[in-house]
Motif scaffolding. Structure first.
Motif, PDB file in Angstrom:
ATOM      1  N   UNK A 157       4.170  36.340  -4.249  1.00 35.21           N
ATOM      2  CA  UNK A 157       4.697  37.328  -3.288  1.00 35.21           C
ATOM      3  C   UNK A 157       5.682  36.604  -2.373  1.00 35.21           C
ATOM      4  N   UNK A 158       6.268  37.339  -1.454  1.00 38.25           N
ATOM      5  CA  UNK A 158       7.299  36.689  -0.627  1.00 38.25           C
ATOM      6  C   UNK A 158       6.724  35.656   0.337  1.00 38.25           C
ATOM      7  N   UNK A 159       5.568  36.007   0.934  1.00 41.36           N
ATOM      8  CA  UNK A 159       5.080  35.106   1.989  1.00 41.36           C
ATOM      9  C   UNK A 159       3.738  34.468   1.669  1.00 41.36           C
ATOM     10  N   UNK A 160       3.514  34.157   0.409  1.00 35.31           N
ATOM     11  CA  UNK A 160       2.208  33.565   0.078  1.00 35.31           C
ATOM     12  C   UNK A 160       2.173  32.138   0.619  1.00 35.31           C
TER      13      UNK A 160
ATOM     14  N   UNK B   9       8.449  24.890  -7.647  1.00 35.77           N
ATOM     15  CA  UNK B   9       9.723  25.614  -7.789  1.00 35.77           C
ATOM     16  C   UNK B   9      10.274  25.552  -9.212  1.00 35.77           C
ATOM     17  N   UNK B  10      10.030  24.452  -9.916  1.00 31.68           N
ATOM     18  CA  UNK B  10      10.539  24.367 -11.295  1.00 31.68           C
ATOM     19  C   UNK B  10       9.904  25.424 -12.196  1.00 31.68           C
ATOM     20  N   UNK B  11       8.633  25.713 -11.966  1.00 32.63           N
ATOM     21  CA  UNK B  11       7.946  26.733 -12.787  1.00 32.63           C
ATOM     22  C   UNK B  11       8.586  28.089 -12.530  1.00 32.63           C
TER      23      UNK B  11
ATOM     24  N   UNK C 152      12.480  33.268 -11.625  1.00 33.14           N
ATOM     25  CA  UNK C 152      12.152  33.863 -10.312  1.00 33.14           C
ATOM     26  C   UNK C 152      12.739  32.910  -9.262  1.00 33.14           C
ATOM     27  N   UNK C 153      13.367  33.464  -8.272  1.00 38.98           N
ATOM     28  CA  UNK C 153      14.030  32.616  -7.278  1.00 38.98           C
ATOM     29  C   UNK C 153      12.988  31.988  -6.336  1.00 38.98           C
ATOM     30  N   UNK C 154      12.853  30.645  -6.381  1.00 40.74           N
ATOM     31  CA  UNK C 154      11.835  29.996  -5.538  1.00 40.74           C
ATOM     32  C   UNK C 154      12.165  30.068  -4.055  1.00 40.74           C
ATOM     33  N   UNK C 155      13.438  30.436  -3.736  1.00 40.67           N
ATOM     34  CA  UNK C 155      13.741  30.584  -2.308  1.00 40.67           C
ATOM     35  C   UNK C 155      13.291  31.944  -1.792  1.00 40.67           C
ATOM     36  N   UNK C 156      13.106  32.859  -2.705  1.00 39.82           N
ATOM     37  CA  UNK C 156      12.696  34.201  -2.289  1.00 39.82           C
ATOM     38  C   UNK C 156      11.170  34.381  -2.412  1.00 39.82           C
TER      39      UNK C 156
END
Ligand code: DAH
Length: 358
Positions: free
Chosen positions: A237-240, A309-311, A317-321
């Motif tokens: 989710x966004x803020x997990x 983030x690599x996964x 899926x954007x790891x920044x989002x």
């Protein structure tokens, strides 16, 4: 002597009048059929038959009484008696067959209720401990909005390793050493292979668990098998945050194992950053230290961490989002701890002496 049928009196003077002997024989027939019909078992039937047709039975008794009659009357009554005897015999034989048949199929011979007879024991089935705990876990996670995700047991090395940030030249692959099939596929070494498959199918936010069988190249002993069960979890989710992971997994071990004390330790798994191990206080010694917890007072139960983030990049899926946490519990181990089973092999041998204890 008065036997009620005029024994000794000359009979037959008036041929229109029915001989009392004949009417007595009719009566015997009627009574015999009624009595035989009511018999509930073979010995009862036998006694009743003898009572009417035996050597000292009612019919023979009549034949003894007609010595004083005219030869013609004797013949008449004699043949009537024989005819009746035959009829009774046929009825007796049929009834006997009926009772024998009922005995064979176990029908009650007497309609009597014997409350002292012990009841028939009906063995109750129950679930295999792995299934029972799995259902508990599924209930628990679905109550928090997790769905079940699936992946194949025979997996590509891409989903089993590469997409989980374990490149082919990386020594971490040794940890998940396994059998390789001739076509290059592998029996999956962990349920983590379901992670990227799920992320490709679902768009975030989502929460899934993926229970299932895994395989490894292991020598079999009390704590290792070449096949075992794991349950993966993935929350994106966004803020997990790490605190979400902490809260949910602490609740999980409380719910499944009744754990009172827990701790998190840093650990390395290529597909999470940071990676952690969740330990619970040893349920066997209460933290004092024993053979099972190797005198540490703690037992490792859930490896976990924040999705690397690599996964996310592999899954597009954007790891920044988005952020996520993942965990992968050795499910058999949870079952062993819950039921105090000290040998993993017991769970897979199908031995009812063992399994019926749970
Ligand atoms: N797949 C790992 C294993 O089999 C366990 C694991 C560790 C799963 C950390 C995870 C995780 O999802 O975040 O050893």
């Amino acid at each position: 002597m008065n036997n009620g049928i005029g024994v000794g009196a000359k009979q037959g003077a008036d041929s229109n009048q029915q001989s009392p002997f004949l009417s007595k024989i009719g009566e015997i027939l009627e009574n015999a059929l009624d009595e035989l019909k009511a018999a509930r078992d073979l010995s009862g039937l036998e006694n009743r038959f003898k009572f009417f047709c035996g050597k000292k039975g009612k019919l023979t008794e009549i034949l003894h009484l007609i010595y004083s009659l005219s030869p013609e009357e004797k013949k008449n009554i004699g043949s009537k008696a024989n005819e009746v005897k035959k009829q009774i015999k046929v009825f007796y034989q049929n009834k006997k067959n009926e009772l024998l048949e009922a005995g064979k199929i176990g029908l009650p011979k007497k309609h009597k209720l014997d409350l002292t007879v012990p009841g028939a024991y009906i063995e109750k089935f129950h679930k295999h401990p792995i299934t029972a705990v799995l259902e508990e876990a599924v209930d628990f996670f679905s109550s928090m909005g997790f769905e079940i995700a699936e992946g194949p047991e025979i997996e590509t090395t891409y989903y089993n390793f590469d997409a989980l940030n374990i490149p082919s030249n990386h020594p971490a692959r040794d940890v998940w050493d396994t059998f390789y099939l001739l076509n290059g596929l592998v029996p999956r070494t962990h349920t983590s292979s379901v992670q990227v498959r799920t992320m490709e199918k679902k768009s975030p936010p989502f929460r899934v668990i993926a229970p299932g069988r895994c395989y490894r190249y292991e020598a079999v002993d009390a704590t290792h098998l070449f096949m075992f069960n794991q349950m993966e979890g993935l929350f994106v989710d966004k803020n997990v945050r790490l605190t979400d992971l902490k809260g949910i997994l602490e609740e999980t071990v409380k719910y499944l194992l009744g754990a009172k004390k827990t701790r998190f330790r840093p650990a390395f798994y290529p597909f999470v950053e940071p990676g952690l191990d969740l330990d619970i206080e040893c349920v066997f010694c209460g933290g004092r230290g024993c053979g099972i917890c190797k005198n540490t007072g703690w037992i490792e139960v859930i490896p976990c961490g924040m999705v690397h983030p690599n996964v996310f990049k592999y899954a597009k899926i954007d790891p920044n989002e988005y952020r996520g946490f993942a965990f992968g519990m050795g499910f058999d181990r949870i079952v062993m701890l819950k039921y105090n089973i000290n040998d993993l092999r017991f769970l897979y041998q199908g031995n009812l002496d063992v399994l019926s204890q749970f």
